[in-house]
Scaffold this motif. Structure first.
Motif, mmCIF file in Angstrom:
data_model
loop_
_atom_site.group_PDB
_atom_site.id
_atom_site.type_symbol
_atom_site.label_atom_id
_atom_site.label_comp_id
_atom_site.label_asym_id
_atom_site.label_seq_id
_atom_site.Cartn_x
_atom_site.Cartn_y
_atom_site.Cartn_z
ATOM 1 N N ASP A 127 39.994 8.813 25.630
ATOM 2 C CA ASP A 127 41.333 9.067 25.110
ATOM 3 C C ASP A 127 41.513 8.471 23.714
ATOM 4 O OD1 ASP A 127 42.033 10.414 27.400
ATOM 5 O OD2 ASP A 127 42.819 8.625 28.396
ATOM 6 N N THR A 128 40.854 7.331 23.464
ATOM 7 C CA THR A 128 40.958 6.689 22.151
ATOM 8 C C THR A 128 40.405 7.593 21.060
ATOM 9 O OG1 THR A 128 40.742 4.498 23.157
ATOM 10 C CG2 THR A 128 40.326 4.665 20.788
ATOM 11 N N PHE A 129 39.243 8.185 21.318
ATOM 12 C CA PHE A 129 38.623 9.067 20.328
ATOM 13 C C PHE A 129 39.428 10.361 20.158
ATOM 14 C CE2 PHE A 129 35.190 6.507 22.202
ATOM 15 C CZ PHE A 129 34.696 5.908 21.055
ATOM 16 N N THR A 130 40.007 10.836 21.267
ATOM 17 C CA THR A 130 40.859 12.028 21.181
ATOM 18 C C THR A 130 42.073 11.752 20.314
ATOM 19 O OG1 THR A 130 40.176 12.732 23.397
ATOM 20 C CG2 THR A 130 42.180 13.706 22.519
ATOM 21 N N ALA A 131 42.684 10.579 20.498
ATOM 22 C CA ALA A 131 43.856 10.212 19.709
ATOM 23 C C ALA A 131 43.509 10.063 18.234
ATOM 24 C CB ALA A 131 44.453 8.907 20.240
ATOM 25 N N ILE A 132 42.359 9.462 17.952
ATOM 26 C CA ILE A 132 41.933 9.277 16.555
ATOM 27 C C ILE A 132 41.738 10.625 15.876
ATOM 28 C CG2 ILE A 132 40.065 8.452 15.078
ATOM 29 C CD1 ILE A 132 39.681 6.139 17.035
ATOM 30 N N ARG A 133 41.093 11.550 16.576
ATOM 31 C CA ARG A 133 40.891 12.892 16.009
ATOM 32 C C ARG A 133 42.216 13.597 15.768
ATOM 33 N NH1 ARG A 133 36.621 13.178 19.828
ATOM 34 N NH2 ARG A 133 37.965 14.413 21.207
ATOM 35 N N ALA A 134 43.132 13.451 16.710
ATOM 36 C CA ALA A 134 44.428 14.111 16.570
ATOM 37 C C ALA A 134 45.229 13.542 15.409
ATOM 38 C CB ALA A 134 45.221 13.977 17.868
ATOM 39 N N LEU A 135 45.131 12.222 15.214
ATOM 40 C CA LEU A 135 45.907 11.569 14.157
ATOM 41 C C LEU A 135 45.353 11.841 12.763
ATOM 42 C CD1 LEU A 135 46.680 8.134 15.847
ATOM 43 C CD2 LEU A 135 48.240 10.051 15.482
ATOM 44 N N LYS A 136 44.188 12.452 12.682
ATOM 45 C CA LYS A 136 43.661 12.851 11.380
ATOM 46 C C LYS A 136 44.448 14.018 10.799
ATOM 47 C CE LYS A 136 38.906 11.243 12.080
ATOM 48 N NZ LYS A 136 37.472 11.630 12.182
ATOM 49 N N THR A 140 50.553 15.663 12.664
ATOM 50 C CA THR A 140 50.562 14.899 13.909
ATOM 51 C C THR A 140 50.828 13.426 13.637
ATOM 52 O OG1 THR A 140 48.976 16.425 14.908
ATOM 53 C CG2 THR A 140 49.214 14.269 15.943
ATOM 54 N N LEU A 141 50.168 12.880 12.621
ATOM 55 C CA LEU A 141 50.360 11.475 12.267
ATOM 56 C C LEU A 141 51.808 11.203 11.897
ATOM 57 C CD1 LEU A 141 49.226 8.669 11.648
ATOM 58 C CD2 LEU A 141 48.664 9.487 9.346
ATOM 59 N N ALA A 142 52.396 12.076 11.098
ATOM 60 C CA ALA A 142 53.785 11.890 10.680
ATOM 61 C C ALA A 142 54.740 11.924 11.873
ATOM 62 C CB ALA A 142 54.167 12.968 9.666
ATOM 63 N N LEU A 143 54.499 12.856 12.810
ATOM 64 C CA LEU A 143 55.372 12.969 13.971
ATOM 65 C C LEU A 143 55.228 11.764 14.901
ATOM 66 C CD1 LEU A 143 54.955 16.771 14.815
ATOM 67 C CD2 LEU A 143 56.949 15.635 13.846
#
Length: 230
Positions: A127-136, A140-143
């Motif tokens: 899940d950590t790696f999934t979150a990191i990829r998503a936040l790139k 998504t990061l702004a939201l």
């Protein structure tokens, strides 16, 4: 309890639109009244039972959707969202007891710490790696920053502070008006040029949601007024 509420809420959001899910979850003032009757010896009047019926009808109707021509197919997320509503009701009641003995700031800190601890138990290494990829993704990061880092803590603190100032039945009722705003924001953010969400915005669906949410909020308001008179 707040952690369990969030956990079941997030699971429900995976299967249901935000506006529909929020409406079902925020039927929790009904459970507050029922729990008070069971554990505190309070009696419900005829008007309170009518209010509860209105809320239940609204919650069920917003969860109905047409599947293969059948208008009365209940979404599988419904029992999950009802569980979230029950956990939320229990959390409000226990939080009110805590605020009678502990300062707002400490209750706020404990609530956030326990929520994070509870939810962390369900995290998997991937899940950590999934979150990191998503936040790139900048959007998504702004939201996430706006919603989870800025707005959510402010909303939680205001909720705790309000619970310390008034009757929990009234506070929970005002909090339960959230589906109205989720409905407005969700619909607005699902149209061009935003397209941040994927909510249904056709006239039939919007009308059903509007009527259902009106029933829920109206029933909760009636229940609240009955509690005030008592």
């Amino acid at each position: 309890l707040w952690g369990a509420s969030l956990w079941t809420m997030f699971i429900g959001y995976r299967f249901e639109e935000a506006s529909r899910a929020s409406a079902v979850i925020h039927t929790f003032p009904v459970f507050v009244a029922l729990l008070a009757m069971l554990f505190l010896g309070e009696m419900l009047s005829i008007s309170q039972w009518i209010a509860i019926l209105i809320v239940v009808v609204g919650a069920f109707s917003i969860s109905f959707r047409s599947v293969d021509g059948n208008l009365f197919t209940l979404n599988k997320a419904f029992p999950i969202l009802v569980s979230a509503s029950i956990f939320t009701a229990l959390a409000h009641i226990s939080g009110k007891y805590a605020l009678a003995r502990i300062e707002v700031e400490f209750v706020y800190a404990v609530r956030n710490f326990c929520m994070a601890t509870f939810l962390a138990m369900f995290c998997r290494p991937k899940d950590t790696f999934t979150a990191i990829r998503a936040l790139k993704n900048p959007q998504t990061l702004a939201l996430v920053v706006l919603g989870e880092i800025i707005l959510a803590p402010i909303g939680i603190f205001l909720n705790v502070a309000a619970s310390n100032l008034g009757a929990i039945s009234i506070i929970s009722t005002v909090t339960a008006s959230r589906p109205f705003f989720v409905f407005l924001y969700g619909s607005f953010l699902s149209i061009a040029p935003f397209r941040l969400l994927d909510e249904s915005v056709d006239i039939r669906t919007l009308s059903t949601k509007a009527v259902s949410i009106s029933l829920i909020i109206g029933g909760i308001a009636l229940l609240s007024l009955s509690l005030i008179h008592i």
